[in-house]
Design an enzyme around this catalytic site. Structure first.
Site, short mmCIF file in Angstrom:
data_model
loop_
_atom_site.label_atom_id
_atom_site.label_comp_id
_atom_site.label_asym_id
_atom_site.label_seq_id
_atom_site.Cartn_x
_atom_site.Cartn_y
_atom_site.Cartn_z
CB ILE A 1 2.52 -25.33 13.65
CG1 ILE A 1 2.86 -24.65 14.97
CG2 ILE A 1 2.27 -26.81 13.85
CD1 ILE A 1 1.74 -24.77 16.01
N GLY B 1 3.77 -14.10 14.07
CA GLY B 1 5.04 -13.41 14.15
C GLY B 1 5.81 -13.48 12.86
N GLY C 1 -0.13 -4.49 20.87
CA GLY C 1 -0.22 -4.70 19.43
C GLY C 1 -0.55 -6.13 19.05
CE LYS D 1 -5.04 -18.52 12.22
NZ LYS D 1 -4.49 -17.95 13.47
NE ARG E 1 -3.59 -1.16 2.32
CZ ARG E 1 -4.22 -1.62 3.40
NH1 ARG E 1 -4.53 -0.81 4.39
NH2 ARG E 1 -4.52 -2.89 3.50
#
Lengths: 432, 432
Positions: B142, B308, B193, B211, B50
């Site tokens: 994972i 992450g 956050g 998920k 963006r």
């Protein structure tokens, strides 16, 4: 997908023990599921085993019975040679090599074969444009080979660890829960059929060492080097140590650790202390666990049944479906020709250590022990002295991080003080 | 391997937030490693996001900056469109479809896009001879997609479960460890956050529900059906319930469970009690865990960071290397055209339940509660009544296995007794 790809994938299975029978059962039970997932039927066309007449609780009547593994490996009736015999020499090795030379892909559950000859077999496969897959060779149903060669392909691996021999973990956890000595539980395990014909493979750490060597090669892109694995079995783990370690918040596990250091590749399989509340510490019975640390992913923990008919056959089927789908992967995550020969290094990474000894009832005895440790450069994190029960006082010491060399030195010096009864015991405390 | 296969694999990355920047860093840092493992170089040729001017702590100067995602998706400079923008409509969807139509493979981390449009995208990919890979869409680093589509391909899956939203698990474990109410910890998480711009996606269970829908489709070979996932968030989990559950030996987790029953496919994402000493119960903080049960393999547990930069980028790279190696896998473990439309079923599998209520200080109050449960056919496994602190007495009940229907009925009837203060709380106790 070409027309050829929708032809059945034809398997020849050599070895019809627990795992072989398990594979046959899955293929018979899940024919439709396997065809849907593979994009083509999976067919067993031929089998062989030592004893044709043995009752295996599966119907083998529609498969050709090959005269021997070598004949099966070279048979025109098969596309993939599935080696489930075991043993790192003799028939398993010869037939595997013959299969690759005859243009067959190979699936094997044979960790000993791979640990001893994996590099040559991988090169032979590459020279012949074939693949060898071996998910079942390490940690049974746990998908550790696929995870390391594929899922973590974007990571530099820092360390790989694992409890990979279910029999040893069964013995150690059973000793603790029942308060029984090693010899008694070993005998129980033998009677339950948990031990290999040669039990040293299990309790001597060799089987687990084979698995660690395979994981190391994948993790660090190095040639297999099983001979460099420092191996110690669980025979010297006493119920005393299990209980004392528990007092300090630890469990004792037969733990494999491989890590690349500036001095070279460390590979060790040995009884270690791990924190009781860590995933590895909480592992009970025959379950296996592999822990992989990558620079991007952090720590990944995989847990499941490390042996048994269903789990091991499940791993074999993972390889079968992979080949049926037309997937061609390099044996150890990259071509064998590109693997570096790693400098093997004896364990030098510092760690805390657990030391147990028995003090004679003499004045100044503890001071002398402390002095030996101090002279070796070892500082003490925690110490417990118990009462003099039988005239000697058990002493437990947890050191701060120190080198294996310093610990070896101190252990050699301690008896010379004259205040120690018997041999001191030391065990590494692995940071997990 | 043909000559074409040793050409660089050219990636176009749309979206340069945390995950996108993480992917760029890995490709820059591990160019040699990736080339060795893939058999060919991995090259980023073009990117877009963006805001071109934002400082991302990575050097993007050698990549072409595409005008927008749609232009990137159709660019002749790329082989693979890597969609890391997010959102299940708008640019992400349009660009993904355009990329497939333009003959590009697609890698995405976008669980919302897949949960809502996965089936059509898979068909579009197949119609165009392309693949979509999405390891990063579920449980971060994972390797759950690869495990389910490949490693467990020989299994009929019985059940898949998971703690797949790290933020919710952070909130629940932080509430317990700090003894803080939901609102306080929610605010902490916001300031750290950890929450999506729309926090309902996290704490409302929607993200985790996406998920679960993806895992269900793979596990049971059914068309994606996110709308049928029964979703309940963690907003109504009180510190009281966390503490009371702990008294009874349980932890509260936002747990997803999918299982095929005779009545149809059950998919639910809801706060549940699990035994405190189970792997799921022991899961702390932002870590994710997926548990898969197959008929051959038994129970496999996978644990790692669910979000992450590094972990998610690691999962994206798994897909990149897979495509670079020439591996072409069906999107959800088998061709989308072969997926059955599953009958969706509301939860009917029996379970034990935890019920918490406050009794008014009236004679015979407990008898009335017991009678309502008995009338509903619910038998009591364990019960604890605490003292009348503020005039009401908290009562905890753990039932024997019963049906959700019976529990709903009892919960509706309880207030009618006139001996209950406030609303009773019920939570399912999942057998793990």
């Amino acid at each position: 997908m070409t027309a050829a790809d929708t032809q059945p994938l034809r398997l020849g299975i050599a070895g019809l023990g627990t795992v072989g029978a398990g594979v046959v059962k899955i293929i018979q039970r899940h024919a439709d599921l396997l065809a849907a997932r593979s994009g083509r039927p999976i067919a067993i066309t031929a089998v062989t085993a030592r004893d044709k007449l043995k009752n295996r609780d599966v119907d083998l009547s529609s498969y050709h019975w090959a005269a021997d593994p070598l004949a099966l490996a070279q048979s025109d009736e098969i596309d993939v040679f599935v080696e489930l015999m075991g043993g790192h020499e003799g028939a398993a090795r010869e037939a595997t090599e013959a299969a690759l030379r005859a243009g067959k892909d190979v699936i094997t559950a044979n960790k000993a074969l791979l640990a001893h000859h994996g590099h040559e077999l991988a090169r032979l496969a590459e020279d012949n444009g074939r693949v060898i897959r071996f998910e079942a060779a390490v940690a049974g149903g746990i998908p550790v080979i696929k995870t390391m060669t594929e899922s973590l392909a974007g990571n530099a691996i820092r360390r790989v660890m694992g409890v990979m021999n279910g029999t040893c973990n069964y013995i150690l956890t059973r000793m603790e829960s029942a308060g029984l000595p090693y010899e008694t539980v070993f005998e129980e395990a033998r009677q339950l059929g948990y031990l290999e014909a040669d039990p040293t493979l299990d309790v001597g750490g060799i089987d687990a060492g084979h698995k660690l060597a395979i994981l190391s090669a994948i993790a660090f892109g190095t040639e297999m080097n099983f001979d460099a694995v420092e191996i110690e079995g669980i025979e010297r783990v006493s119920i005393d140590d299990i209980n004392r370690a528990a007092d300090m918040g630890y469990k004792i596990k037969l733990l494999g650790v491989a890590q690349m250091t500036a001095r070279g590749l460390e590979q060790r399989m040995s009884p270690c202390l791990v924190p009781a509340d860590s995933p590895l510490g909480q592992l009970q019975g025959g379950t296996n666990m592999v822990v992989v640390e990558g620079d991007a992913v952090g720590q990944i923990v995989l847990r499941g049944a490390g042996a048994g008919e269903g789990p091991t056959a499940s791993a074999v089927m993972s390889d079968v479906v992979e080949i049926a789908r037309g997937v061609r992967l390099p044996t150890f995550g990259q071509p064998a020709s590109g693997l570096a020969r790693a400098q093997a290094a004896r364990t030098a990474v510092p760690a805390a250590y657990y030391i147990r000894l028995h003090l004679a009832d003499k004045p100044g005895a503890l001071a002398k022990v402390a002095s030996v440790l101090g002279d070796a450069g070892i500082s003490i994190d925690r110490m417990r002295q118990y009462g003099h029960g039988d005239g000697t006082a058990p002493v437990l010491i947890v050191t701060h991080k120190t080198t294996p060399e310093a610990v070896d030195h101190a252990i050699a010096e301690l008896p010379k003080t004259g205040v120690i009864v018997g041999e001191p015991v030391e065990l590494r405390i692995e940071e997990v």
